[in-house]
Design a protein around this motif. Structure first.
Motif, PDB file in Angstrom:
ATOM      1  N   VAL A 195       0.745  -1.258  -0.036  1.00  0.00           N
ATOM      2  CA  VAL A 195      -0.048   0.071  -0.095  1.00  0.00           C
ATOM      3  C   VAL A 195       1.071   1.297   0.000  1.00  0.00           C
ATOM      4  O   VAL A 195       1.655   1.324   0.771  1.00  0.00           O
ATOM      5  CB  VAL A 195      -0.894   0.034   1.189  1.00  0.00           C
ATOM      6  CG1 VAL A 195      -1.836   1.370   1.335  1.00  0.00           C
ATOM      7  CG2 VAL A 195      -1.701  -1.136   1.344  1.00  0.00           C
ATOM      8  N   LEU A 196       0.660   2.305  -1.036  1.00  0.00           N
ATOM      9  CA  LEU A 196       1.668   3.321  -1.069  1.00  0.00           C
ATOM     10  C   LEU A 196       0.622   4.656  -1.061  1.00  0.00           C
ATOM     11  O   LEU A 196      -0.570   4.269  -1.479  1.00  0.00           O
ATOM     12  CB  LEU A 196       2.097   3.555  -2.544  1.00  0.00           C
ATOM     13  CG  LEU A 196       3.053   2.302  -2.714  1.00  0.00           C
ATOM     14  CD1 LEU A 196       3.782   2.530  -4.254  1.00  0.00           C
ATOM     15  CD2 LEU A 196       4.329   2.129  -1.849  1.00  0.00           C
ATOM     16  N   GLY A 197       1.091   5.530  -0.290  1.00  0.00           N
ATOM     17  CA  GLY A 197      -0.138   6.908  -0.392  1.00  0.00           C
ATOM     18  C   GLY A 197       0.472   7.632   0.838  1.00  0.00           C
ATOM     19  O   GLY A 197       1.595   7.419   1.432  1.00  0.00           O
ATOM     20  N   MET A 198      -0.301   8.696   0.900  1.00  0.00           N
ATOM     21  CA  MET A 198       0.023   9.638   1.939  1.00  0.00           C
ATOM     22  C   MET A 198      -1.169  10.275   2.278  1.00  0.00           C
ATOM     23  O   MET A 198      -2.193  10.325   1.630  1.00  0.00           O
ATOM     24  CB  MET A 198       0.983  10.529   1.353  1.00  0.00           C
ATOM     25  CG  MET A 198       0.609  12.030   0.753  1.00  0.00           C
ATOM     26  SD  MET A 198       1.840  13.040   0.381  1.00  0.00           S
ATOM     27  CE  MET A 198       0.928  13.978  -0.842  1.00  0.00           C
ATOM     28  N   THR A 199      -1.324  10.881   3.358  1.00  0.00           N
ATOM     29  CA  THR A 199      -2.481  11.641   3.794  1.00  0.00           C
ATOM     30  C   THR A 199      -2.170  13.134   3.782  1.00  0.00           C
ATOM     31  O   THR A 199      -1.071  13.272   4.084  1.00  0.00           O
ATOM     32  CB  THR A 199      -2.925  11.094   5.308  1.00  0.00           C
ATOM     33  OG1 THR A 199      -1.909  11.426   6.197  1.00  0.00           O
ATOM     34  CG2 THR A 199      -3.373   9.746   5.290  1.00  0.00           C
ATOM     35  N   MET A 200      -3.158  14.043   3.834  1.00  0.00           N
ATOM     36  CA  MET A 200      -2.985  15.354   3.546  1.00  0.00           C
ATOM     37  C   MET A 200      -4.094  15.905   4.752  1.00  0.00           C
ATOM     38  O   MET A 200      -5.223  15.533   4.420  1.00  0.00           O
ATOM     39  CB  MET A 200      -3.191  16.039   2.392  1.00  0.00           C
ATOM     40  CG  MET A 200      -1.574  15.575   1.503  1.00  0.00           C
ATOM     41  SD  MET A 200      -1.975  16.366  -0.165  1.00  0.00           S
ATOM     42  CE  MET A 200      -1.402  18.111   0.241  1.00  0.00           C
ATOM     43  N   VAL A 201      -3.925  16.999   5.467  1.00  0.00           N
ATOM     44  CA  VAL A 201      -4.889  17.543   6.319  1.00  0.00           C
ATOM     45  C   VAL A 201      -4.930  19.121   5.850  1.00  0.00           C
ATOM     46  O   VAL A 201      -3.536  19.528   6.269  1.00  0.00           O
ATOM     47  CB  VAL A 201      -4.380  17.247   7.941  1.00  0.00           C
ATOM     48  CG1 VAL A 201      -5.459  18.274   8.793  1.00  0.00           C
ATOM     49  CG2 VAL A 201      -4.557  15.618   8.203  1.00  0.00           C
ATOM     50  N   ALA A 245      -3.073   3.777   9.290  1.00  0.00           N
ATOM     51  CA  ALA A 245      -1.981   2.668   9.657  1.00  0.00           C
ATOM     52  C   ALA A 245      -2.912   1.330   9.760  1.00  0.00           C
ATOM     53  O   ALA A 245      -2.485   0.221   9.365  1.00  0.00           O
ATOM     54  CB  ALA A 245      -1.260   2.952  11.023  1.00  0.00           C
ATOM     55  N   GLU A 246      -4.175   1.528  10.440  1.00  0.00           N
ATOM     56  CA  GLU A 246      -4.985   0.236  10.321  1.00  0.00           C
ATOM     57  C   GLU A 246      -5.308  -0.219   9.312  1.00  0.00           C
ATOM     58  O   GLU A 246      -5.393  -1.435   9.174  1.00  0.00           O
ATOM     59  CB  GLU A 246      -6.184   0.658  11.461  1.00  0.00           C
ATOM     60  CG  GLU A 246      -5.847   0.881  12.847  1.00  0.00           C
ATOM     61  CD  GLU A 246      -7.139   1.007  13.826  1.00  0.00           C
ATOM     62  OE1 GLU A 246      -7.971   0.470  13.557  1.00  0.00           O
ATOM     63  OE2 GLU A 246      -6.860   1.626  14.648  1.00  0.00           O
ATOM     64  N   LEU A 247      -5.865   0.684   8.448  1.00  0.00           N
ATOM     65  CA  LEU A 247      -6.064   0.379   7.119  1.00  0.00           C
ATOM     66  C   LEU A 247      -5.080  -0.709   6.190  1.00  0.00           C
ATOM     67  O   LEU A 247      -5.510  -1.582   5.566  1.00  0.00           O
ATOM     68  CB  LEU A 247      -6.574   1.350   6.348  1.00  0.00           C
ATOM     69  CG  LEU A 247      -8.066   2.026   6.434  1.00  0.00           C
ATOM     70  CD1 LEU A 247      -8.364   3.046   5.744  1.00  0.00           C
ATOM     71  CD2 LEU A 247      -9.052   0.759   6.107  1.00  0.00           C
ATOM     72  N   SER A 248      -3.853   0.124   6.455  1.00  0.00           N
ATOM     73  CA  SER A 248      -2.674  -0.493   5.750  1.00  0.00           C
ATOM     74  C   SER A 248      -2.382  -1.813   6.460  1.00  0.00           C
ATOM     75  O   SER A 248      -2.348  -2.990   5.732  1.00  0.00           O
ATOM     76  CB  SER A 248      -1.476   0.415   5.760  1.00  0.00           C
ATOM     77  OG  SER A 248      -0.454  -0.257   5.250  1.00  0.00           O
ATOM     78  N   ALA A 249      -2.519  -2.150   7.657  1.00  0.00           N
ATOM     79  CA  ALA A 249      -2.194  -3.359   8.128  1.00  0.00           C
ATOM     80  C   ALA A 249      -3.237  -4.265   7.738  1.00  0.00           C
ATOM     81  O   ALA A 249      -3.150  -5.448   7.476  1.00  0.00           O
ATOM     82  CB  ALA A 249      -2.200  -3.202   9.870  1.00  0.00           C
ATOM     83  N   TYR A 250      -4.757  -3.809   7.705  1.00  0.00           N
ATOM     84  CA  TYR A 250      -5.591  -4.884   7.102  1.00  0.00           C
ATOM     85  C   TYR A 250      -5.358  -5.147   5.931  1.00  0.00           C
ATOM     86  O   TYR A 250      -5.623  -6.469   5.641  1.00  0.00           O
ATOM     87  CB  TYR A 250      -6.900  -4.044   7.435  1.00  0.00           C
ATOM     88  CG  TYR A 250      -8.151  -4.898   6.889  1.00  0.00           C
ATOM     89  CD1 TYR A 250      -8.878  -5.884   7.612  1.00  0.00           C
ATOM     90  CD2 TYR A 250      -8.496  -4.836   5.584  1.00  0.00           C
ATOM     91  CE1 TYR A 250      -9.698  -6.673   7.250  1.00  0.00           C
ATOM     92  CE2 TYR A 250      -9.694  -5.717   5.205  1.00  0.00           C
ATOM     93  CZ  TYR A 250     -10.175  -6.540   5.815  1.00  0.00           C
ATOM     94  OH  TYR A 250     -11.222  -7.499   5.425  1.00  0.00           O
ATOM     95  N   LEU A 251      -5.116  -4.459   4.722  1.00  0.00           N
ATOM     96  CA  LEU A 251      -5.030  -4.622   3.591  1.00  0.00           C
ATOM     97  C   LEU A 251      -3.620  -5.643   3.410  1.00  0.00           C
ATOM     98  O   LEU A 251      -3.438  -6.346   2.410  1.00  0.00           O
ATOM     99  CB  LEU A 251      -4.629  -3.348   2.623  1.00  0.00           C
ATOM    100  CG  LEU A 251      -5.877  -2.727   2.642  1.00  0.00           C
ATOM    101  CD1 LEU A 251      -5.502  -1.373   1.857  1.00  0.00           C
ATOM    102  CD2 LEU A 251      -6.967  -3.323   1.725  1.00  0.00           C
ATOM    103  N   ALA A 281      -5.885  -7.737  -1.921  1.00  0.00           N
ATOM    104  CA  ALA A 281      -6.974  -8.042  -2.494  1.00  0.00           C
ATOM    105  C   ALA A 281      -6.453  -9.061  -3.808  1.00  0.00           C
ATOM    106  O   ALA A 281      -5.193  -9.023  -4.098  1.00  0.00           O
ATOM    107  CB  ALA A 281      -7.344  -6.716  -3.406  1.00  0.00           C
ATOM    108  N   LYS A 282      -7.442  -9.815  -4.221  1.00  0.00           N
ATOM    109  CA  LYS A 282      -7.085 -10.556  -5.565  1.00  0.00           C
ATOM    110  C   LYS A 282      -7.197  -9.718  -6.785  1.00  0.00           C
ATOM    111  O   LYS A 282      -7.847  -8.956  -7.039  1.00  0.00           O
ATOM    112  CB  LYS A 282      -8.428 -11.759  -5.723  1.00  0.00           C
ATOM    113  CG  LYS A 282      -8.214 -12.757  -4.246  1.00  0.00           C
ATOM    114  CD  LYS A 282      -9.454 -13.651  -4.612  1.00  0.00           C
ATOM    115  CE  LYS A 282      -9.435 -14.500  -3.282  1.00  0.00           C
ATOM    116  NZ  LYS A 282     -10.648 -15.348  -3.314  1.00  0.00           N
ATOM    117  N   PRO A 283      -6.002 -10.186  -7.455  1.00  0.00           N
ATOM    118  CA  PRO A 283      -5.844  -9.493  -8.677  1.00  0.00           C
ATOM    119  C   PRO A 283      -7.035  -9.408  -9.473  1.00  0.00           C
ATOM    120  O   PRO A 283      -7.567 -10.617  -9.724  1.00  0.00           O
ATOM    121  CB  PRO A 283      -4.571 -10.042  -9.294  1.00  0.00           C
ATOM    122  CG  PRO A 283      -4.043 -11.166  -8.385  1.00  0.00           C
ATOM    123  CD  PRO A 283      -5.237 -11.196  -7.262  1.00  0.00           C
TER     124      PRO A 283
END
Length: 137
Positions: free
Chosen positions: A2-8, A25-31, A36-38
């Motif tokens: 999972v790549l990405g960044m958050t902006m506030v 962080a929780e979403l990243s750990a879950y993913l 996901a299946k390709p």
């Protein structure tokens, strides 16, 4: 991966940034735990850039895939928590830092011409000046 960044938009709202980083962080750990299946059928996509097929590895190959990467204003970064490394490419000058026991979980990159980066770990704000430089090119 999972790549990405958050902006506030409210840049001085540290509570909101911390909450958003915790959610990310929780979403990243879950993913990572439930990949996901390709899918071959991209019926919901109207266009996909061919650049994505060639994107990525401006950092040293031996570091593998970063947990986070981003770029703006001729500065880019990639964080590799498993290898305890952060790579910063500032206008073509690449530097690699040892993050020690810091697990980088958040990155803030300014949109100003000052081009600043701020990293966050489980210990709080991580200043690059406090990290050991491993190499520079």
């Amino acid at each position: 991966m999972v790549l990405g960044m958050t902006m506030v938009g409210d840049m001085f709202n540290d509570s909101l940034k911390a909450t958003l980083n915790a959610i990310a962080a929780e979403l990243s750990a879950y993913l990572r735990e439930h990949p996901a299946k390709p899918q071959r059928d991209d019926t919901n996509v109207s266009y996909r850039s061919s650049a994505m097929a060639h994107a990525g590895s401006w950092w040293p190959e031996e570091l593998g895939s970063p947990s986070a990467a981003g770029s703006q204003n001729n500065m880019r970064y990639a964080a590799f928590p498993e290898q305890s490394r952060v790579v910063i490419d500032d206008h073509g000058k690449m530097e690699i830092y040892d993050t020690g026991d810091h697990r980088i979980s958040g990155v803030s990159q300014s949109q100003s011409t000052a081009s600043t980066l701020t990293f966050v770990s489980q210990h709080g704000v991580v200043r690059v000046s406090d990290l050991k430089r491993v190499s520079a090119t």
